[in-house]
Scaffold this motif. Structure first.
Motif, PDB file in Angstrom:
ATOM      1  N   GLY A   1      18.567 -63.085  -8.974  1.00 40.68           N
ATOM      2  CA  GLY A   1      18.291 -61.679  -8.720  1.00 40.68           C
ATOM      3  C   GLY A   1      16.811 -61.371  -8.829  1.00 40.68           C
ATOM      4  O   GLY A   1      15.970 -62.270  -8.815  1.00 40.68           O
ATOM      5  N   GLU A   2      16.537 -60.094  -8.967  1.00 39.62           N
ATOM      6  CA  GLU A   2      15.157 -59.621  -8.965  1.00 39.62           C
ATOM      7  C   GLU A   2      14.736 -59.329 -10.404  1.00 39.62           C
ATOM      8  O   GLU A   2      15.224 -58.370 -11.009  1.00 39.62           O
ATOM      9  N   MET A   3      13.887 -60.183 -10.946  1.00 41.78           N
ATOM     10  CA  MET A   3      13.452 -59.996 -12.331  1.00 41.78           C
ATOM     11  C   MET A   3      11.957 -59.725 -12.384  1.00 41.78           C
ATOM     12  O   MET A   3      11.160 -60.478 -11.845  1.00 41.78           O
ATOM     13  N   THR A   4      11.587 -58.631 -13.039  1.00 43.08           N
ATOM     14  CA  THR A   4      10.172 -58.314 -13.232  1.00 43.08           C
ATOM     15  C   THR A   4       9.774 -58.740 -14.637  1.00 43.08           C
ATOM     16  O   THR A   4      10.444 -58.374 -15.609  1.00 43.08           O
ATOM     17  N   ILE A   5       8.721 -59.535 -14.742  1.00 40.14           N
ATOM     18  CA  ILE A   5       8.279 -59.988 -16.066  1.00 40.14           C
ATOM     19  C   ILE A   5       7.039 -59.218 -16.496  1.00 40.14           C
ATOM     20  O   ILE A   5       6.052 -59.151 -15.765  1.00 40.14           O
ATOM     21  N   ILE A   6       7.110 -58.637 -17.681  1.00 41.91           N
ATOM     22  CA  ILE A   6       5.926 -58.043 -18.298  1.00 41.91           C
ATOM     23  C   ILE A   6       5.499 -58.999 -19.409  1.00 41.91           C
ATOM     24  O   ILE A   6       6.206 -59.155 -20.398  1.00 41.91           O
ATOM     25  N   HIS A   7       4.367 -59.651 -19.190  1.00 44.79           N
ATOM     26  CA  HIS A   7       3.918 -60.655 -20.147  1.00 44.79           C
ATOM     27  C   HIS A   7       2.973 -59.985 -21.145  1.00 44.79           C
ATOM     28  O   HIS A   7       1.759 -59.940 -20.950  1.00 44.79           O
ATOM     29  N   ARG A   8       3.567 -59.417 -22.198  1.00 42.56           N
ATOM     30  CA  ARG A   8       2.764 -58.627 -23.135  1.00 42.56           C
ATOM     31  C   ARG A   8       3.526 -58.480 -24.459  1.00 42.56           C
ATOM     32  O   ARG A   8       4.737 -58.663 -24.505  1.00 42.56           O
TER      33      ARG A   8
ATOM     34  N   ARG B   1       3.552 -67.101 -23.365  1.00 40.56           N
ATOM     35  CA  ARG B   1       3.129 -67.573 -22.049  1.00 40.56           C
ATOM     36  C   ARG B   1       3.925 -68.794 -21.587  1.00 40.56           C
ATOM     37  O   ARG B   1       4.285 -68.922 -20.424  1.00 40.56           O
ATOM     38  N   ASP B   2       4.233 -69.681 -22.518  1.00 37.49           N
ATOM     39  CA  ASP B   2       4.913 -70.939 -22.151  1.00 37.49           C
ATOM     40  C   ASP B   2       6.324 -70.712 -21.616  1.00 37.49           C
ATOM     41  O   ASP B   2       6.883 -71.573 -20.948  1.00 37.49           O
ATOM     42  N   LEU B   3       6.933 -69.561 -21.966  1.00 32.22           N
ATOM     43  CA  LEU B   3       8.318 -69.319 -21.561  1.00 32.22           C
ATOM     44  C   LEU B   3       8.431 -68.608 -20.217  1.00 32.22           C
ATOM     45  O   LEU B   3       9.463 -68.659 -19.552  1.00 32.22           O
ATOM     46  N   VAL B   4       7.340 -67.926 -19.849  1.00 33.96           N
ATOM     47  CA  VAL B   4       7.394 -67.029 -18.704  1.00 33.96           C
ATOM     48  C   VAL B   4       7.666 -67.758 -17.380  1.00 33.96           C
ATOM     49  O   VAL B   4       8.526 -67.339 -16.598  1.00 33.96           O
ATOM     50  N   GLY B   5       6.974 -68.883 -17.166  1.00 33.48           N
ATOM     51  CA  GLY B   5       7.125 -69.622 -15.901  1.00 33.48           C
ATOM     52  C   GLY B   5       8.530 -70.162 -15.693  1.00 33.48           C
ATOM     53  O   GLY B   5       9.186 -69.872 -14.679  1.00 33.48           O
ATOM     54  N   PRO B   6       9.040 -70.941 -16.675  1.00 29.36           N
ATOM     55  CA  PRO B   6      10.399 -71.471 -16.545  1.00 29.36           C
ATOM     56  C   PRO B   6      11.447 -70.369 -16.386  1.00 29.36           C
ATOM     57  O   PRO B   6      12.417 -70.531 -15.622  1.00 29.36           O
ATOM     58  N   LEU B   7      11.243 -69.254 -17.069  1.00 28.32           N
ATOM     59  CA  LEU B   7      12.207 -68.159 -16.977  1.00 28.32           C
ATOM     60  C   LEU B   7      12.231 -67.580 -15.561  1.00 28.32           C
ATOM     61  O   LEU B   7      13.302 -67.338 -14.988  1.00 28.32           O
ATOM     62  N   ALA B   8      11.035 -67.382 -14.999  1.00 29.55           N
ATOM     63  CA  ALA B   8      10.957 -66.843 -13.642  1.00 29.55           C
ATOM     64  C   ALA B   8      11.677 -67.769 -12.661  1.00 29.55           C
ATOM     65  O   ALA B   8      12.418 -67.319 -11.780  1.00 29.55           O
TER      66      ALA B   8
ATOM     67  N   GLY C   1      11.989 -59.790 -25.252  1.00 30.82           N
ATOM     68  CA  GLY C   1      12.044 -61.170 -25.731  1.00 30.82           C
ATOM     69  C   GLY C   1      13.125 -62.000 -25.080  1.00 30.82           C
ATOM     70  O   GLY C   1      14.035 -62.489 -25.751  1.00 30.82           O
ATOM     71  N   PRO C   2      13.071 -62.214 -23.769  1.00 31.28           N
ATOM     72  CA  PRO C   2      14.120 -62.976 -23.078  1.00 31.28           C
ATOM     73  C   PRO C   2      14.136 -64.460 -23.450  1.00 31.28           C
ATOM     74  O   PRO C   2      15.165 -65.115 -23.278  1.00 31.28           O
ATOM     75  N   GLY C   3      13.006 -64.968 -23.948  1.00 31.03           N
ATOM     76  CA  GLY C   3      12.977 -66.371 -24.362  1.00 31.03           C
ATOM     77  C   GLY C   3      13.280 -67.309 -23.213  1.00 31.03           C
ATOM     78  O   GLY C   3      12.645 -67.252 -22.157  1.00 31.03           O
ATOM     79  N   GLN C   4      14.292 -68.158 -23.389  1.00 28.32           N
ATOM     80  CA  GLN C   4      14.684 -69.114 -22.339  1.00 28.32           C
ATOM     81  C   GLN C   4      15.771 -68.536 -21.444  1.00 28.32           C
ATOM     82  O   GLN C   4      16.323 -69.253 -20.607  1.00 28.32           O
ATOM     83  N   GLY C   5      16.101 -67.271 -21.665  1.00 26.08           N
ATOM     84  CA  GLY C   5      17.023 -66.603 -20.738  1.00 26.08           C
ATOM     85  C   GLY C   5      18.480 -66.610 -21.156  1.00 26.08           C
ATOM     86  O   GLY C   5      19.361 -66.315 -20.331  1.00 26.08           O
ATOM     87  N   ALA C   6      18.763 -66.907 -22.431  1.00 28.01           N
ATOM     88  CA  ALA C   6      20.159 -67.014 -22.881  1.00 28.01           C
ATOM     89  C   ALA C   6      20.970 -65.766 -22.523  1.00 28.01           C
ATOM     90  O   ALA C   6      22.129 -65.872 -22.105  1.00 28.01           O
ATOM     91  N   ILE C   7      20.377 -64.601 -22.690  1.00 29.20           N
ATOM     92  CA  ILE C   7      21.063 -63.342 -22.355  1.00 29.20           C
ATOM     93  C   ILE C   7      20.664 -62.889 -20.944  1.00 29.20           C
ATOM     94  O   ILE C   7      21.477 -62.348 -20.193  1.00 29.20           O
ATOM     95  N   THR C   8      19.398 -63.149 -20.613  1.00 32.83           N
ATOM     96  CA  THR C   8      18.838 -62.699 -19.338  1.00 32.83           C
ATOM     97  C   THR C   8      19.634 -63.185 -18.121  1.00 32.83           C
ATOM     98  O   THR C   8      19.956 -62.387 -17.225  1.00 32.83           O
ATOM     99  N   LEU C   9      19.933 -64.490 -18.095  1.00 28.59           N
ATOM    100  CA  LEU C   9      20.553 -65.059 -16.888  1.00 28.59           C
ATOM    101  C   LEU C   9      21.986 -64.546 -16.705  1.00 28.59           C
ATOM    102  O   LEU C   9      22.336 -64.093 -15.606  1.00 28.59           O
TER     103      LEU C   9
END
Ligand code: SAM
Length: 261
Positions: free
Chosen positions: A74-81, A60-67, A36-44
């Motif tokens: 860096g290299e982030m792999t998204i599993i959209h599930r 789905r709506d969060l995946v594009g902006p996050l990528a 659950g990375p959401g908008q990337g608060a912890i991810t980035l």
């Protein structure tokens, strides 16, 4: 706008984000997986410390902006599930993973039990949860909140409550306090549970009627001889038994004649 049904409360307070990254303390070669990375608060911030990461996000709506936000870092792999549909053992593919996440609170228990099913491939977990849930996870015998969640998690993991996070740290703020917990799975060889299903069944039945004596709560689950063999008093109540005693009770061999399955 945040989606309530997906438990979206985005972390907005930099000091708590820093504390989480510090608690995770990523090392070279770690395989980090964020739920659950959401908008990337912890991810980035994590990516800045450790430029390789896998994230599991259902929205789905969060995946594009996050990528897009992660791209330069860096290299982030998204599993959209749905995380409950992700097979962590398959994802680990032989090298252990570390889980991180500010979890959607509405499905936090299912996520915890799902992770336990794959504990053998998980090095550790750092999760933000409702404080009330963390208190139950970390509770000792005799405590009011000691229960099924405490015994199930502590049997398989070392549980450490790290720090409390107030509602104001999130947008939108949740109604309750949150807390960050660290779970470190025990070596499966030392857990000592002979039959996980049987163990789960005994624990569930014992706390299903927590005000009753174990003799009564487990009358269709454990015989007097089994209490005797485990060295557990049948006039005790579930909340008085420690994890080792639950394991001992569940490990006593039983026959097909008992309703023990
Ligand atoms: N990590 C972000 C943060 O701290 O700001 C977001 C945390 S928010 C509490 C929970 C996140 O989990 C949301 O991004 C939500 O879309 C996502 N989510 C909800 N249910 C999910 C599921 N079943 N599988 C994967 N992600 C899910």
């Amino acid at each position: 706008p945040a989606k309530k049904q997906l438990g979206q409360h985005f972390l907005a307070d930099r000091s708590y984000i820093d504390k989480i990254v510090l608690a995770v303390n990523p090392k070279d070669g770690d395989r980090l997986v964020e739920i659950g990375p959401g908008q990337g608060a912890i991810t980035l911030p994590l990516l800045r410390r450790h430029p390789k990461l896998t994230v599991i996000e259902f929205d789905r709506d969060l995946v594009g902006p996050l990528a897009a936000a992660a791209e330069p870092l860096g290299e982030m792999t998204i599993i959209h599930r749905d995380v409950l549909q992700v097979d962590f053992t398959e994802l680990a593919a032989g090298s252990p993973i570390r889980l991180v996440g500010n979890l959607p609170y509405n499905i936090s228990s299912p996520i915890l039990f799902h992770a336990l099913d794959h504990a053998a491939v998980i090095t550790d977990m750092h999760f933000m949860l409702q404080k009330e849930v963390v208190d139950r996870m970390a509770a000792d015998p005799g405590s009011k909140v000691y229960g099924r969640l405490s015994v199930m998690l502590q049997a398989f993991c070392k549980v450490t409550s790290l720090f409390v996070v107030p509602p104001g740290a999130f947008r939108p703020p949740p109604k309750v306090d949150s807390a960050v917990v660290r779970l470190v799975p025990r070596d499966p060889a030392t857990v000592g549970i002979l039959d996980r299903k049987r163990f789960a069944h005994v624990v569930k039945a014992a706390f299903g009627q927590r005000r009753k004596t174990l003799r009564n709560a487990l009358q269709n689950v454990c015989t007097p001889e089994q209490f005797e063999a485990a060295g557990v008093r049948s006039d005790a109540r579930a909340e008085q038994l420690d994890v080792a005693q639950f394991i001992a009770l569940a490990n006593v061999p039983y026959t097909d004649g008992d309703d023990a399955a």
